[in-house]
Structure formats: C-alpha cells, structure tokens
Motif scaffolding. Structure first.
Motif, PDB file in Angstrom:
ATOM      1  N   LYS A 126       1.488  -4.138  -9.558  1.00 51.77           N
ATOM      2  CA  LYS A 126       1.168  -2.942  -8.641  1.00 51.77           C
ATOM      3  C   LYS A 126       1.793  -1.940  -9.414  1.00 51.77           C
ATOM      4  O   LYS A 126       2.978  -2.242 -10.288  1.00 51.77           O
ATOM      5  CB  LYS A 126       1.880  -3.469  -7.286  1.00 51.77           C
ATOM      6  CG  LYS A 126       1.225  -4.215  -6.331  1.00 51.77           C
ATOM      7  CD  LYS A 126       1.642  -3.978  -4.850  1.00 51.77           C
ATOM      8  CE  LYS A 126       0.995  -2.783  -4.292  1.00 51.77           C
ATOM      9  NZ  LYS A 126      -0.255  -2.731  -3.591  1.00 51.77           N
ATOM     10  N   ASN A 127       1.453  -0.608  -9.224  1.00 49.54           N
ATOM     11  CA  ASN A 127       1.823   0.261  -9.919  1.00 49.54           C
ATOM     12  C   ASN A 127       3.629   0.379  -9.698  1.00 49.54           C
ATOM     13  O   ASN A 127       4.444   1.037 -10.706  1.00 49.54           O
ATOM     14  CB  ASN A 127       1.353   1.715  -9.152  1.00 49.54           C
ATOM     15  CG  ASN A 127      -0.196   1.855  -9.551  1.00 49.54           C
ATOM     16  OD1 ASN A 127      -0.572   1.030 -10.172  1.00 49.54           O
ATOM     17  ND2 ASN A 127      -0.627   3.118  -9.338  1.00 49.54           N
ATOM     18  N   ARG A 128       3.991   0.192  -8.651  1.00 54.08           N
ATOM     19  CA  ARG A 128       5.480   0.116  -8.108  1.00 54.08           C
ATOM     20  C   ARG A 128       6.133  -0.726  -9.348  1.00 54.08           C
ATOM     21  O   ARG A 128       7.143  -0.471  -9.696  1.00 54.08           O
ATOM     22  CB  ARG A 128       5.659  -0.434  -6.787  1.00 54.08           C
ATOM     23  CG  ARG A 128       6.923  -0.864  -6.404  1.00 54.08           C
ATOM     24  CD  ARG A 128       8.173   0.161  -6.172  1.00 54.08           C
ATOM     25  NE  ARG A 128       7.805   1.331  -5.582  1.00 54.08           N
ATOM     26  CZ  ARG A 128       8.083   2.649  -5.412  1.00 54.08           C
ATOM     27  NH1 ARG A 128       8.927   2.845  -6.625  1.00 54.08           N
ATOM     28  NH2 ARG A 128       7.560   3.430  -4.711  1.00 54.08           N
ATOM     29  N   LYS A 169       7.368   6.748 -10.155  1.00 55.22           N
ATOM     30  CA  LYS A 169       6.131   5.960  -9.778  1.00 55.22           C
ATOM     31  C   LYS A 169       4.808   7.174  -9.940  1.00 55.22           C
ATOM     32  O   LYS A 169       3.901   6.788 -10.157  1.00 55.22           O
ATOM     33  CB  LYS A 169       6.269   5.469  -8.549  1.00 55.22           C
ATOM     34  CG  LYS A 169       4.943   4.743  -8.051  1.00 55.22           C
ATOM     35  CD  LYS A 169       5.281   3.942  -6.765  1.00 55.22           C
ATOM     36  CE  LYS A 169       3.834   3.289  -6.373  1.00 55.22           C
ATOM     37  NZ  LYS A 169       2.924   4.361  -5.739  1.00 55.22           N
ATOM     38  N   LYS A 170       5.066   8.403  -9.380  1.00 52.30           N
ATOM     39  CA  LYS A 170       4.141   9.204  -9.403  1.00 52.30           C
ATOM     40  C   LYS A 170       3.321   9.631 -10.751  1.00 52.30           C
ATOM     41  O   LYS A 170       2.232   9.548 -10.694  1.00 52.30           O
ATOM     42  CB  LYS A 170       4.613  10.600  -8.723  1.00 52.30           C
ATOM     43  CG  LYS A 170       5.029  10.571  -7.424  1.00 52.30           C
ATOM     44  CD  LYS A 170       4.414  12.113  -6.624  1.00 52.30           C
ATOM     45  CE  LYS A 170       4.454  11.682  -5.320  1.00 52.30           C
ATOM     46  NZ  LYS A 170       5.410  12.699  -4.391  1.00 52.30           N
ATOM     47  N   ASP A 223       1.444   6.494 -11.373  1.00 52.16           N
ATOM     48  CA  ASP A 223       0.095   6.583 -10.426  1.00 52.16           C
ATOM     49  C   ASP A 223      -0.838   7.551 -11.055  1.00 52.16           C
ATOM     50  O   ASP A 223      -2.025   7.181 -11.298  1.00 52.16           O
ATOM     51  CB  ASP A 223       0.325   7.060  -8.997  1.00 52.16           C
ATOM     52  CG  ASP A 223       1.176   6.071  -8.267  1.00 52.16           C
ATOM     53  OD1 ASP A 223       1.170   5.073  -8.383  1.00 52.16           O
ATOM     54  OD2 ASP A 223       1.713   6.823  -7.203  1.00 52.16           O
ATOM     55  N   ASN A 266      -4.429   6.108 -12.796  1.00 58.93           N
ATOM     56  CA  ASN A 266      -5.969   6.719 -12.166  1.00 58.93           C
ATOM     57  C   ASN A 266      -6.663   7.360 -13.033  1.00 58.93           C
ATOM     58  O   ASN A 266      -7.767   6.928 -13.413  1.00 58.93           O
ATOM     59  CB  ASN A 266      -5.642   7.841 -11.068  1.00 58.93           C
ATOM     60  CG  ASN A 266      -5.001   7.171  -9.903  1.00 58.93           C
ATOM     61  OD1 ASN A 266      -4.944   5.962  -9.664  1.00 58.93           O
ATOM     62  ND2 ASN A 266      -4.441   7.850  -9.035  1.00 58.93           N
ATOM     63  N   GLY A 315     -13.841   3.126 -12.501  1.00 59.42           N
ATOM     64  CA  GLY A 315     -12.770   4.360 -12.049  1.00 59.42           C
ATOM     65  C   GLY A 315     -12.540   4.244 -10.505  1.00 59.42           C
ATOM     66  O   GLY A 315     -11.715   4.952 -10.037  1.00 59.42           O
ATOM     67  N   ASP A 342      -8.133  10.900  -4.966  1.00 59.28           N
ATOM     68  CA  ASP A 342      -7.483   9.928  -5.596  1.00 59.28           C
ATOM     69  C   ASP A 342      -6.860   8.953  -4.788  1.00 59.28           C
ATOM     70  O   ASP A 342      -6.925   7.755  -5.212  1.00 59.28           O
ATOM     71  CB  ASP A 342      -6.184  10.572  -6.420  1.00 59.28           C
ATOM     72  CG  ASP A 342      -6.461  10.467  -8.020  1.00 59.28           C
ATOM     73  OD1 ASP A 342      -7.255   9.686  -8.434  1.00 59.28           O
ATOM     74  OD2 ASP A 342      -5.990  11.241  -8.667  1.00 59.28           O
ATOM     75  N   ARG A 379      -8.389   5.144  -5.559  1.00 61.50           N
ATOM     76  CA  ARG A 379      -7.376   4.309  -6.426  1.00 61.50           C
ATOM     77  C   ARG A 379      -6.324   3.804  -5.624  1.00 61.50           C
ATOM     78  O   ARG A 379      -5.277   4.654  -5.644  1.00 61.50           O
ATOM     79  CB  ARG A 379      -7.275   5.176  -7.423  1.00 61.50           C
ATOM     80  CG  ARG A 379      -8.484   5.207  -8.545  1.00 61.50           C
ATOM     81  CD  ARG A 379      -8.469   6.108  -9.539  1.00 61.50           C
ATOM     82  NE  ARG A 379      -8.961   7.494  -9.042  1.00 61.50           N
ATOM     83  CZ  ARG A 379     -10.154   7.943  -8.918  1.00 61.50           C
ATOM     84  NH1 ARG A 379     -11.046   7.162  -9.434  1.00 61.50           N
ATOM     85  NH2 ARG A 379     -10.447   9.083  -8.538  1.00 61.50           N
ATOM     86  N   PRO A 380      -6.097   2.712  -5.260  1.00 60.82           N
ATOM     87  CA  PRO A 380      -5.094   1.908  -4.513  1.00 60.82           C
ATOM     88  C   PRO A 380      -3.897   2.179  -5.358  1.00 60.82           C
ATOM     89  O   PRO A 380      -3.709   1.364  -6.369  1.00 60.82           O
ATOM     90  CB  PRO A 380      -5.882   0.699  -4.149  1.00 60.82           C
ATOM     91  CG  PRO A 380      -6.971   0.341  -4.709  1.00 60.82           C
ATOM     92  CD  PRO A 380      -7.228   1.619  -5.736  1.00 60.82           C
ATOM     93  N   MET A 381      -3.035   2.776  -4.720  1.00 61.70           N
ATOM     94  CA  MET A 381      -1.397   2.660  -5.376  1.00 61.70           C
ATOM     95  C   MET A 381      -0.402   2.513  -4.501  1.00 61.70           C
ATOM     96  O   MET A 381       0.868   2.697  -4.781  1.00 61.70           O
ATOM     97  CB  MET A 381      -1.644   4.020  -6.092  1.00 61.70           C
ATOM     98  CG  MET A 381      -1.669   5.429  -5.214  1.00 61.70           C
ATOM     99  SD  MET A 381      -1.460   6.837  -6.046  1.00 61.70           S
ATOM    100  CE  MET A 381      -3.123   7.373  -5.934  1.00 61.70           C
ATOM    101  N   ASP A 416       5.628   4.755   0.656  1.00 60.03           N
ATOM    102  CA  ASP A 416       5.431   4.041  -0.637  1.00 60.03           C
ATOM    103  C   ASP A 416       6.852   3.639  -1.440  1.00 60.03           C
ATOM    104  O   ASP A 416       6.937   2.338  -2.090  1.00 60.03           O
ATOM    105  CB  ASP A 416       4.770   5.244  -1.604  1.00 60.03           C
ATOM    106  CG  ASP A 416       4.119   4.421  -2.820  1.00 60.03           C
ATOM    107  OD1 ASP A 416       3.942   3.256  -2.944  1.00 60.03           O
ATOM    108  OD2 ASP A 416       4.112   5.205  -4.089  1.00 60.03           O
TER     109      ASP A 416
END
Ligand code: HEM
Ligand code: HEM
Ligand code: HEM
Ligand code: HEM
Ligand code: HEM
Ligand code: SF4
Ligand code: SF4
Ligand code: SF4
Ligand code: SF4
Lengths: 68, 415, 361
Positions: free
Chosen positions: A24-26, A36-37, A40, A44, B62, B189, B193-195, B345
């Motif tokens: 996961k991005n985290r 984290k931003k 992300d 992307n 993408g 976005d 795009r799952p974040m 988040d």
C-alpha cells in the motif's frame, strides 16, 4: 522524514516494490520515511505511464507491472 | 454451442414483471457467451450456489479501479465465460441521458462485451457486465474516445452520485447535479487510483427526503436543507383544505415537532419555524402550498456504511449547515473533505471506514483534526458516562482565560 | 488483440447539462410544484408555467443492449431523445408535451414494461448481483426479486398503499444496497462457519489480512499449518474472510438461505432514518420461484396494508403498535435470534416496565 527529488523518489519506489509482491502507498511512505502525499503523486504518475499497476485483495495495493 | 434446456430459469420468464432471463436471452441471440452464462446460472439454480470467484488483476492502463475481475470457478466446462469482467462506467450526474449517449454505450458494449448491462449498479455507475481481459483496454479506449470514463472501485473515492435535484425537483436546496459533476471531476486521481485504507463514498441529495439514500449508503452524505422559514402560500393552503385535505390528521398530527398551527376561520397555516426540524413531511403532502426556505445550503453527515466490518452505521451530523457556492467552486466543502481524507488516511487501519475510525478514536479527535466545531446538533443527547478526557490544551486555554482575568464558567478544575 | 493505443484518461463523466431536455434547461432550479397524474406519471410545473411529464417504468436492472436501444427509440419518438434512470433501477421518460403521455404509456405497457412506482406504491425492488455475477452470494438476487415482484406486481401499478413501500434485497451480508434501511429487506445469509482449506490459505492468502478481516475476532493464525483456525462460537457467518481469502469457503447450498428485516427507512421525513429489524431469521433457498419467501413477504405486506393508518410507513406502524404486538399480528415466532448479541446490543434491550402483553390469547 526524508526529502527526495522526484527522480530519487521514483527510484526508491521502484527499488522497494522490486523487493515486494505488493504494497500500500502507506507502507511505501513508511518504509522510505517520507511524505505519503508525495508517494501518492509519484505512484499515480507511474501508474499512468504503465510502470505500476493496482490490485485488489480486500483493499487496494500497487505492484510493479507484470511482476509475479 | 449445444442448445441446453433450462427448465428452472424458464420458470422466471413467467409472470408480469419484466424478466431478467428474457433480457439475457435477447442478448444470447447475438452473443453466444450469454448462452453459457445462462447455462451456468441454471446450474446455480440447481445446485443453490454461486459459481464465481474473485481474484486476479485486471484493469486498464493507469487505472486502479473501474474494472472488477470475475472468474468462473468451472473454467473447463464454461470456457466462454472463464473470464467475465465487470466494467463500471461513470454515469452522468443524476443519471440523465439522451438517446445518442445510450446508443453510444450500446455500440461500444456490442463490440467489446456480452451486451448485458446493469442500469445502474448500486454504486451509481452504469455497469457493463461481462468481458474478457484482452478486450478491456480496447473497450476503455472506445469509451474514452466517445466521452465516457470509468467509475471507482477498490480503496478509492467511489463514483459520487446525486439525486435529480434542480433538474426536476422543487425541493432541491442546491445544485446537486453541478456539485456531483464538479466533485467527480476535481478528484479524478482519488477516483481512479486507489491510495486509501478503504473505500470512500459520497452521495448527494438536494433535500432531507434523501432520494439517494445517502445517510445509509455513503461515508459522506451531503443533504440539502435551509435555515430560514418554509414559504407558505396561504391561498393554496385554503385550496387544499377546500378540496378535502384533512389537514389536522394528514399534516399537523404527523409533524414531529408539532410546530404547525391551523386557523380554521382564516384557513391559514402557521409554522413555528424556530422549532421546525425540516423533516419535509408537510411540504411533501402540500407541495403546491409549501416551499422550502430561501436561505439554502446543506447539512454534512459522515460515517454511514453497511454492516461489514463493524455494525452498520448511519451517517451522523458533522456540520449542520454549509453554503454550497458554485461561484467559489465549493471551496469550503472541499477543504473539509480534504481534511477528513487526510486524517482518515493518516490514522485508519487497512479496511477501516471513516465511521469506524471515528468510533475507535472518538469524535473529539476527529473534530480537532478537521477544525470542525462541536455543536449539540451532532448528537441525540450528550454523553451519560463520566469517562471523558482532558488534554493539555484544555488547561492551557483555561490558564489563558484566567490570565485574561475572565471566569471560566462550568469548570471546577484547578491547577 | 489489444492495440497499443492508450486513450485519454481522467476525462470524467459526460456533462449532465448536455443530456437535459430543453424544458428542464429552461426551468432548472425554478420548479414550483408537482402533482401525480396517475400511477407512474408525474407532472412538474415550473415558475414559468412550463410543464414536465415523467413516465416511470420498472426494470429488472439487468438490461440487454437490445432493450436499451429500444428505450432510446422510444425516447426519440416521444421525448426528443431524453430519458433518465433512478437509483432504484427505474427508467424515466421525460417529456414536455402532455398530450403524448397516454400513447407513450400504452406503447410501454404493450411491450411489457410496467408503468408505476410513484407515490404511495410499491417502489421498484433494489437488489444486488447474486448468482449471476458475485462470489459471495448466499442466494440469488435477480431470481428472488423477479418472483417477489411478479407476486406484488399490482402494488407497483397502484398508488393506494398506506405509504410508499420500499423493498430491497442483498445477496450476502456485505449488503451492497441500502438494505439495512428498507421497509422490508431480505438478505442472503450463511449459517455455518467457513470451511478451511489449509493448503489454499497457506499458498494464497495473507494471514494477517485474514485475521483482521473478521469483525468478531473469530480467526486466529494456525502457524503449524501456515493457515488459520476459526472459533465456532464467535463466527457469525458474514463471509468477510471469504472475500479476503477464497480458501475459506462459506458456500453451503444446503444451509444457505434468506433472512427478512422490516421497518427501516432512510428519508428524514417525520422521524429520522431507521435500520430495518430482524423478523424472520431463516427461509431456505427454493429456486426457481422461492415460494416460501414470496409467501412470507406477501404476508408482511398484507398485514401492513390492513393495519397501518394512512400515511404510516412500515416502521411507523410497528412503532405505534409496538414490536411485541407486531409479532402477534404477523403470527411470527420470536426467538433468541431476534435479540441482538452483536456490537451495540445493550441499548436495544427494553429498560422499562412499559410493554404490552401478547401471551394472553
Ligand atoms: C471485502 C468485502 C467486499 C468485497 C470483496 C466486495 C466485492 C464486490 C464485488 C466483486 C462486486 C461486484 C459484483 C459484480 O458486479 O460482479 C461488488 C459490488 C458492490 N459492492 Fe462490494 N464487496 C465487499 C464489500 C462491500 C461492502 C461492505 C459494501 C457496502 C458498504 C459493498 C458495496 C458494493 C456495491 C454497492 C456494489 C455494487 C453492487 C451492484 O451494483 O450490484 N461491497 N462488491
Ligand atoms: C454521570 C453518570 C452517572 C454517575 C457518576 C452515577 C453515579 C451513581 C452513583 C454513585 C449511584 C449510587 C448512589 C447510591 O449508592 O446511593 C447512583 C445511583 C443511581 N443512578 Fe446513577 N450515575 C450516573 C448516571 C446515571 C444515569 C444516566 C441514570 C439513569 C438513566 C442513573 C440512574 C441511577 C439510579 C436509578 C440510581 C439508584 C440506584 C439505586 O438506588 O440502587 N445514573 N448513580
Ligand atoms: C477506580 C474507580 C472506582 C473505585 C475504586 C470505586 C469503588 C467503589 C466501591 C468500593 C463501591 C462500593 C461502595 C459501597 O457499596 O460501600 C462503589 C460503588 C459504586 N460505584 Fe464505584 N468506584 C470507582 C469508580 C466508579 C465510577 C467511575 C462510577 C460511575 C460511573 C462508579 C459508580 C459506582 C456506583 C453506582 C456504586 C454504587 C453501587 C451500588 O450501590 O451497589 N464507581 N464504587
Ligand atoms: C412527492 C414528492 C416526491 C417526488 C416527486 C419524489 C421523487 C423521487 C424521485 C424522482 C426519486 C428517484 C431519485 C433519483 O433517482 O435520484 C425518488 C427517490 C426517493 N425518494 Fe422521493 N420523491 C418525493 C417524495 C419523497 C418523500 C416524501 C420521501 C420520504 C418519505 C422520499 C424519499 C425518497 C427516497 C428515500 C428515494 C430514494 C430511494 C431510492 O430510490 O434509491 N421521496 N423520489
Ligand atoms: C443489526 C442489528 C442492529 C443494529 C446494528 C442497530 C443499531 C442501532 C443504532 C446504531 C441505533 C442508533 C440510530 C440513530 O442514531 O439514529 C439504533 C437505534 C435503535 N434501534 Fe437498533 N440496531 C439493531 C437492531 C435493532 C433491533 C432488533 C431493534 C428492535 C427490535 C432495534 C431498535 C432500535 C430502536 C428503537 C432505536 C432507536 C431509534 C431512534 O433513536 O430513533 N434495533 N439501533
Ligand atoms: S432528495 Fe429532495 S431534492 Fe433530491 S430529488 Fe429527492 S426530493 Fe428532490
Ligand atoms: S417540515 Fe416537518 S417539522 Fe417542519 S413544519 Fe413541516 S412537518 Fe413540521
Ligand atoms: S450483496 Fe454480497 S453477494 Fe451480493 S453483490 Fe453485493 S457483495 Fe456480492
Ligand atoms: S465468516 Fe465472518 S465471522 Fe466467520 S470467521 Fe469469517 S469473517 Fe469471521
């Protein structure tokens, strides 16, 4: 917390995902000890370029495209 | 393709309600895969169990959402539908279409898929049901060239949806369709795009009737309301009464706050707007006589979700009133939304919805993180237990107040 | 097969404004009031005096492109090409010319598309995917819905019920739809804990994720088998773990079935939104026409039609008479299953001596 240039961040993410099936991005942000931003955003961008892809297993992850 | 008999499904072609079996058979005339699907479904009816499994990565370049991988668990017997993926297509706000748009979707789906659709899925999207992996990118390309984009799936912002609002409803307290379109386009976005830890749903209803069921179905429910007075047209009131509306039993008695009085002589209706809770009952019964107020905006509620993983939650109030201004591009709403996302988040465990996170961490922390003001409108009643927390900043604030030589009312705490 | 072309991403949905009929553009945000013309037909009147007619048609949600094209033809013929869909799987035809309404209704009805579902009627039944397309379904969606709607068809076509009636179905406890807040909700349920395929878990699933997926904490790692164990006493068969790990199969054709909840609503009208509450814990799966389910729902609808006051939604009626009376009127057994023992159960216990006796007979 570490600050990376975009090129560095891109390389670090690739390196990290190279070692993992998926993340996961985290997890990436924590492992690289960075914002984290920014992760992300870079993830992307790399997804749009077709370098990364997403998968869903109860929650969504990213991985290197075509890495088994 | 061997023609199989399907006695169980044939039973569902009977009866007056339009039959999904008939729909599938229409598609099967030109699409042999649908025959396989029907045969598999007949088998499910015989065996009383599903024959689908999940897993596998599918998607278009993408995008992390919008395509849901579906695989049959009997691929050898049903090779045509071994892969039968779902594509979610972001619907136009309010589900308004013209015939050209419908035909465009049909043409793309005739070329690339089974010809079966759901109009619409519970998520709000138009659902294209059933295609194979190699078709996905081409199907997306054709959709995109024709002006359509995918909806959300996975741990991302799900496709926002809105009631028909000002397009066809006199109750609408703001432009639901424009807000939905605006949010969808502002957060592409987040949508594709799952974040995030898990999914986040936004539903938008123009008034408390809540036609999109947002309180039950969305993490963020945006529901139109007004803060001044219901507009009463007394002539029309008299007309309703003259036409036999039993105003006491049909309207006054149902008013939850009993804030309406009716003057029989003058046939006039008086609403104590200070005490009206804007439940819409009287307005819905007498739409010609009563209209929502003029100072319009929305109430924001947060946290709704279905039962999994914790219990079901209904969304609860986090901001009693917000103006929704097209002119400033909904800046205030977006600021609040972004703060919510950031806190969630930052703090949520994997697969924890925002409502569950607030349940775990407490509204106090949530309000601090999002700079929202605690107000009595957020609760049915204040807490009944004495287990509340004090923080250093509370004492700092007290000290400051004391230093400024002011009494702090209602607090016994001393240094 | 795939060509190397990558189309533009992130263009968002088509702009709704371009889809609106002229009469809506002219009266956007300036509607004055609406009235029902007849069941399934609404008339909205704008401040300008313009009129907009809406003809609502029930659909099974699963539509072929052949039917969609036919809808497009109808929209062209009567509505200058304009139509919309509702959140409850209805199709609505929008037209400014009231003189065409009857012909439109006739043509739709003649082709088997029921016009109705407005006002105090049975609304279209919202539902999920079921055996057609989902992995965790404990019952079928389209089949059960078709059987129930065939039986209740007349209630869709008329609008003289005590109040509107919303029935929803979800085929598993994920409850994709707003099932937990419907007048009558039926939900696919499992009744046995998942079977554990140790090999499959070891090779295909992330143990921490599986453990975390269980809302009741029933799953523990089983390090020896590189798999998990499930505590039978804690598992409430939600299938959540199965969604995360396919090797924990929850499918059980003999024991899967349907539970019915009633009395929920989602609008803020009068009293605020309410969850639906359990009334029938289990009805077996009886494809193709689910006769017991259909009969149970008919009974639930009929007692409400018979006993509710004008204007009372299902839950409002029950609230007036009390749940204990409801079980008496419905002639349904009250069991240990009806008493909540999940999260937040205690506030649902009766903490007053005020109740009605129903065992006098
Ligand atoms: C781990 C849990 C879950 C998994 C694996 C899952 C999986 C799925 C899948 C595969 C579909 C697509 C069915 C199809 O079109 O083929 C779906 C649809 C959907 N899911 Fe879930 N789901 C989960 C939990 C939930 C929950 C908790 C909710 C509600 C809060 C939900 C809401 C929806 C909705 C609204 C749809 C669209 C259904 C429709 O239009 O028929 N899902 N889900
Ligand atoms: C801030 C929360 C509360 C605190 C700290 C609290 C504390 C107490 C204490 C210490 C007693 C014992 C008095 C005695 O032994 O004579 C008591 C009794 C009682 N409390 Fe509370 N209470 C609280 C909230 C409530 C609430 C919300 C209710 C009712 C809804 C309630 C109802 C009662 C009753 C009925 C008694 C009498 C019990 C008896 O006589 O045995 N209390 N409470
Ligand atoms: C560490 C904190 C606490 C300690 C050591 C403590 C200790 C005690 C003791 C020893 C009694 C029995 C007194 C007697 O019957 O002679 C008692 C009674 C009681 N305490 Fe506490 N207490 C604590 C916290 C609380 C809190 C926070 C509440 C309320 C929210 C509470 C509510 C009560 C009540 C209602 C009774 C009366 C019970 C009865 O009348 O049977 N206590 N407590
Ligand atoms: C008589 C005036 C009303 C009209 C013209 C009206 C119109 C509509 C329309 C057009 C829809 C579909 C909305 C959409 O697809 O976005 C709808 C759905 C809905 N209406 Fe109303 N409505 C009225 C009154 C009410 C009232 C009084 C309530 C509450 C008691 C209510 C509750 C709902 C709900 C909860 C839905 C959404 C449920 C769903 O279809 O998913 N409406 N209504
Ligand atoms: C799945 C089971 C249930 C869950 C998760 C649940 C949850 C809840 C929640 C969260 C509330 C607060 C609603 C709000 O804030 O407006 C509530 C209220 C309530 N529940 Fe339940 N409940 C369940 C079952 C039941 C059952 C079985 C009954 C009665 C037979 C019941 C009766 C009530 C009542 C009367 C209220 C008060 C409604 C109000 O405040 O307006 N609940 N429930
Ligand atoms: S939510 Fe309110 S404004 Fe929106 S369509 Fe329903 S009744 Fe109209
Ligand atoms: S909107 Fe509801 S609370 Fe307000 S006056 Fe009308 S019935 Fe009463
Ligand atoms: S309710 Fe359950 S089984 Fe039905 S479509 Fe949704 S997730 Fe699938
Ligand atoms: S079915 Fe639900 S309760 Fe049972 S073990 Fe799986 S996740 Fe836990």
């Amino acid at each position: 917390m570490a600050d990376f240039t975009p090129e560095e961040l891109r390389a670090k993410i690739l390196e990290y995902l190279g070692k993992k099936d998926k993340a996961k991005n985290r997890d990436i942000a924590t492992a690289l000890d960075t914002n984290k931003k920014e992760v992300d955003k870079m993830v992307n961008e790399m997804a749009k370029e077709g370098i990364l892809e997403f998968l869903y297993l109860g929650t969504s992850y990213v991985k290197l495209k075509d890495k088994e | 393709m061997t023609e199989k008999k399907r006695p169980l499904l044939d039973e569902l072609k009977k009866g007056k309600w339009p039959s999904f079996v008939t729909e599938m058979e229409k598609s099967a005339e030109t699409k042999p895969v649908v025959n396989s699907l029907l045969n598999l479904l007949e088998r499910s009816f015989e065996e009383k169990r599903v024959h689908w499994k999940h897993g596998g990565i599918v998607g278009v370049r993408g995008y992390g959402g919008g395509v849901i991988g579906r695989y049959c668990d009997l691929p050898e017997e049903y090779p045509e539908i071994a892969e039968f993926h779902t594509i979610r297509v972001n619907q136009p706000s309010g589900w308004f279409y013209d015939s050209k748009a419908i035909r465009t979707l049909c043409d793309v789906w005739e070329k690339h898929g089974s010809g079966l659709t759901n109009m619409h899925g519970a998520t709000g999207d138009a659902i294209l049901l059933g295609t194979t992996t190699p078709h996905l990118q081409d199907c997306f390309n054709d959709l995109s060239d024709a002006g359509f984009d995918l909806g959300g799936s996975g741990s991302n912002l799900r496709t926002p949806s809105a009631c028909c609002g000002p397009a066809r409803c006199e109750y609408a307290c703001f432009d639901t369709l424009d807000l939905c379109h605006n949010i969808t386009n502002s957060y592409q976005d987040e949508l594709h795009r799952p974040m995030w830890p898990y999914k986040f749903k936004i539903k938008i209803s123009g008034c408390p009737n809540d036609c999109t069921s947002s309180i039950a179905r969305a993490d963020l429910s945006i529901i139109g309301t007004w803060r001044d007075s219901i507009r009463v047209n007394q002539e029309a009131v008299a007309e309703y009464v003259d036409n036999g509306l039993p105003i006491k039993s049909a309207v006054l008695d149902y008013c939850p706050t009993k804030c309406i009085s009716f003057d029989k002589e003058k046939k006039e209706m008086n609403i104590d707007n200070e005490n009206c809770t804007r439940c819409m009952h009287c307005i819905s019964v007498m739409p010609k006589a009563l209209r929502v107020g003029k100072e319009k905006g929305a109430t924001l509620l947060l946290g709704g979700k279905a039962t999994i993983v914790q219990s079901a939650f209904l969304s609860w109030v986090i901001k009693p009133f917000i103006k929704l201004d097209k002119e400033d591009n909904y800046a205030e709403l977006k600021e609040i939304m972004e703060k919510i996302w950031e806190w969630w988040d930052e703090n949520a465990k994997v697969r924890e919805r925002v409502g569950e996170l607030i349940y775990r961490k407490g509204m106090g922390e949530f309000l601090k993180a999002t700079d929202l003001e605690p107000v009595p409108q957020m609760v049915h009643h204040p807490r009944t237990n004495p287990y509340f927390f004090w923080y250093p900043e509370d004492f700092a604030a007290e000290k400051e107040a004391k230093d400024a030589n002011k009494e702090v009312a209602g607090s016994e705490v001393s240094e | 097969m795939t060509n190397p072309y990558y189309a533009k991403t992130d263009i968002g949905p088509p702009n709704f404004w371009n889809m609106l009929p002229q009469v809506i553009k002219d009266n956007y945000g300036n509607w004055l009031y609406h009235e029902k013309v007849k069941p399934g037909v609404l008339k909205h009147v704008g401040e300008t005096g313009d009129e907009l007619f809406t003809v609502r048609v029930g659909s099974p949600r699963l539509l072929s492109i052949e039917t969609l094209r036919w809808f497009a033809d109808i929209a062209d013929k009567y509505c200058d090409g304009h139509l919309r869909f509702t959140s409850r799987h209805n199709v609505e035809f929008l037209l400014a010319d009231g003189t065409k309404v009857d012909a439109l209704v006739d043509e739709l009805e003649a082709a088997g598309w029921p016009v109705g579902g407005t006002g105090k009627s049975l609304k279209n039944l919202i539902h999920t995917q079921g055996w057609i397309h989902c992995h965790s379904a404990a019952t079928d969606a389209s089949g059960t819905v078709k059987a129930v709607m065939d039986d209740l068809y007349d209630y869709f076509k008329k609008d003289d019920l005590p109040a509107k009636l919303k029935i929803s179905m979800a085929c598993c406890l994920n409850m994709c739809g707003a099932v937990h807040c419907s007048d009558i909700a039926f939900v696919g349920v499992h009744r046995k804990i998942p079977t554990i395929d140790d090999n499959g878990v070891a090779n295909g699933c992330e143990i921490p994720n599986v453990v975390a997926s269980c809302p009741t904490g029933a799953i523990r790692p089983n390090p020896k088998a590189k798999s998990v164990t499930i505590n039978e006493e804690k598992c409430m068969y939600c299938g959540n773990c199965y969604s995360v790990c396919p090797s924990l199969s929850i499918m059980d054709p003999e024991n899967d079935g349907i539970a019915i909840f009633v009395g929920g609503k989602v609008s803020n009208t009068r009293k605020g939104p309410e969850f639906s509450k359990l009334v029938i814990p289990f009805i077996p799966n009886e494809p193709p026409r689910w006769d017991s389910l259909v009969a149970a729902i008919r009974n639930l609808v009929e007692i409400w039609v018979k006993n509710a006051k004008k204007g009372e939604r299902y839950g409002e009626w029950i609230e007036r008479i009390g749940w204990e009376k409801f079980f008496e009127v419905a002639n349904l057994p009250f069991t240990d299953k009806h008493i909540d023992d999940f999260t937040f159960s205690v506030p649902t216990f009766r903490t007053t001596t005020q109740f009605k006796f129903t065992d006098k007979k």
